[in-house]
Design a protein around this motif. Structure first.
Motif, short mmCIF file in Angstrom:
data_model
loop_
_atom_site.label_atom_id
_atom_site.label_comp_id
_atom_site.label_asym_id
_atom_site.label_seq_id
_atom_site.Cartn_x
_atom_site.Cartn_y
_atom_site.Cartn_z
N ASN A 1 0.83 -1.20 0.00
CA ASN A 1 0.00 0.00 0.00
C ASN A 1 0.87 1.26 0.00
OD1 ASN A 1 -2.65 1.21 0.09
ND2 ASN A 1 -2.22 1.74 2.21
N PHE A 2 1.90 1.28 0.84
CA PHE A 2 2.80 2.43 0.90
C PHE A 2 3.61 2.57 -0.40
CE2 PHE A 2 1.61 2.73 5.23
CZ PHE A 2 1.94 4.01 5.64
N PHE A 3 4.02 1.44 -0.97
CA PHE A 3 4.75 1.48 -2.23
C PHE A 3 3.86 2.03 -3.35
CE2 PHE A 3 6.31 -0.58 -6.17
CZ PHE A 3 7.56 0.03 -6.23
N ASN A 4 2.60 1.59 -3.39
CA ASN A 4 1.67 2.12 -4.39
C ASN A 4 1.45 3.62 -4.20
OD1 ASN A 4 1.24 -0.23 -5.86
ND2 ASN A 4 -0.41 -0.91 -4.52
N ALA A 5 1.36 4.07 -2.95
CA ALA A 5 1.22 5.51 -2.69
C ALA A 5 2.46 6.25 -3.19
CB ALA A 5 1.00 5.76 -1.20
N TYR A 6 3.63 5.66 -2.97
CA TYR A 6 4.87 6.26 -3.46
C TYR A 6 4.84 6.39 -4.99
CZ TYR A 6 9.68 6.42 -5.13
OH TYR A 6 10.83 6.73 -5.82
N LEU A 7 4.40 5.33 -5.67
CA LEU A 7 4.32 5.36 -7.14
C LEU A 7 3.32 6.41 -7.61
CD1 LEU A 7 4.46 1.56 -8.07
CD2 LEU A 7 6.31 3.26 -8.21
N LEU A 8 2.18 6.50 -6.91
CA LEU A 8 1.19 7.53 -7.25
C LEU A 8 1.78 8.92 -7.08
CD1 LEU A 8 -2.21 6.30 -5.74
CD2 LEU A 8 -1.67 6.67 -8.14
N ARG A 9 2.48 9.12 -5.98
CA ARG A 9 3.08 10.43 -5.70
C ARG A 9 4.11 10.77 -6.77
NH1 ARG A 9 3.61 13.89 -1.16
NH2 ARG A 9 2.32 12.47 0.03
N LYS A 10 4.90 9.77 -7.13
CA LYS A 10 5.92 9.99 -8.17
C LYS A 10 5.27 10.35 -9.50
CE LYS A 10 10.01 7.77 -10.03
NZ LYS A 10 10.82 6.57 -10.09
N LYS A 11 4.21 9.63 -9.86
CA LYS A 11 3.50 9.91 -11.11
C LYS A 11 2.84 11.29 -11.05
CE LYS A 11 1.67 9.07 -15.09
NZ LYS A 11 2.50 9.26 -16.26
N ALA A 12 2.27 11.63 -9.91
CA ALA A 12 1.58 12.91 -9.76
C ALA A 12 2.54 14.09 -9.78
CB ALA A 12 0.76 12.92 -8.48
N ALA A 13 3.79 13.86 -9.47
CA ALA A 13 4.77 14.95 -9.40
C ALA A 13 4.83 15.74 -10.71
CB ALA A 13 6.15 14.41 -9.03
N GLU A 14 4.74 15.04 -11.83
CA GLU A 14 4.79 15.75 -13.12
C GLU A 14 3.55 16.61 -13.32
OE1 GLU A 14 3.45 12.68 -16.53
OE2 GLU A 14 5.03 11.89 -15.22
N PHE A 15 2.41 16.14 -12.82
CA PHE A 15 1.17 16.92 -12.94
C PHE A 15 1.19 18.10 -11.97
CE2 PHE A 15 -0.05 12.66 -14.42
CZ PHE A 15 -0.51 12.99 -15.69
N ILE A 16 1.79 17.91 -10.81
CA ILE A 16 1.91 19.00 -9.84
C ILE A 16 2.84 20.07 -10.38
CG2 ILE A 16 2.78 19.61 -7.54
CD1 ILE A 16 1.81 16.81 -6.61
N GLU A 17 3.88 19.65 -11.08
CA GLU A 17 4.81 20.61 -11.68
C GLU A 17 4.09 21.48 -12.71
OE1 GLU A 17 8.75 20.21 -14.36
OE2 GLU A 17 8.74 19.02 -12.51
N GLU A 18 3.16 20.87 -13.47
CA GLU A 18 2.39 21.62 -14.47
C GLU A 18 1.35 22.52 -13.82
OE1 GLU A 18 0.62 18.78 -17.12
OE2 GLU A 18 2.57 17.95 -17.70
N SER A 19 0.77 22.07 -12.70
CA SER A 19 -0.30 22.82 -12.01
C SER A 19 -0.06 22.79 -10.50
CB SER A 19 -1.67 22.20 -12.31
OG SER A 19 -1.92 22.15 -13.67
N PRO A 20 0.87 23.63 -10.02
CA PRO A 20 1.23 23.60 -8.59
C PRO A 20 0.05 23.87 -7.65
CG PRO A 20 2.69 25.08 -9.82
CD PRO A 20 1.64 24.60 -10.76
#
Length: 162
Positions: free
Chosen positions: A16-35
């Motif tokens: 569960n924590f690893f999946n959250a880490y992967l989600l966070r990593k994937k979301a980082a590019e979207f956060i960079e586009e829309s902080p």
């Protein structure tokens, strides 16, 4: 020596924590586009970790304190073990909260506005930003599948190792 399956809940929490880490990593590019969406992503990650860990913590408590013998007990709720019933009850409560969020609190729209969290793979085409209606459909199908699985646990006697 205790059976290895008594500790499988730890692996589920780590996954569960690893999946959250992967989600966070994937979301980082979207956060960079829309902080401005970063706080929304933080809410998603927090809820993912909390609600995704509750059933496994219940299994851990049951197995650690000898209230259940192994993870296989949780596939047999009809035996009416209180920890097993609590586990199943927690899943039902999570489903109810999910339905409430997705359908009555604009959660599907919220997730649509936070790409990368729900990924749809259709015939090799990955969509990181499914529509609100697609998210609702995925939720319905997922919960129906869960209800079928839980019903089988209640009504089909499956022999498990001791």
């Amino acid at each position: 020596m205790k059976h290895l399956t008594q500790y499988i809940w730890i692996l589920f929490i780590l996954v569960n924590f690893f999946n959250a880490y992967l989600l966070r990593k994937k979301a980082a590019e979207f956060i960079e586009e829309s902080p401005e969406k970063e706080n929304g992503y933080k809410i998603i990650f927090k809820n993912f970790l909390i609600y995704g860990s509750i059933p496994w913590i219940i299994i851990g408590i049951g197995n650690t304190f000898g209230l259940t013998e192994s993870v296989f007990d949780y596939f047999q709720p009809s035996k009416m073990n209180p920890m097993v019933l609590l586990f199943h009850f927690s899943i039902i409560v999570i489903w109810i909260l999910l339905i409430r969020f997705i359908f009555f609190k604009n959660g599907a729209k919220f997730l649509e506005n936070h790409p990368g969290i729900i990924r749809v793979n259709s015939f090799g085409n990955v969509n990181d930003n499914p529509s609100e209606n697609t998210i609702k459909l995925i939720t319905i199908v997922g919960i129906i599948g869960g209800i079928i699985a839980m019903s089988m646990m209640w009504f089909v006697a499956i022999p498990f190792p001791k």
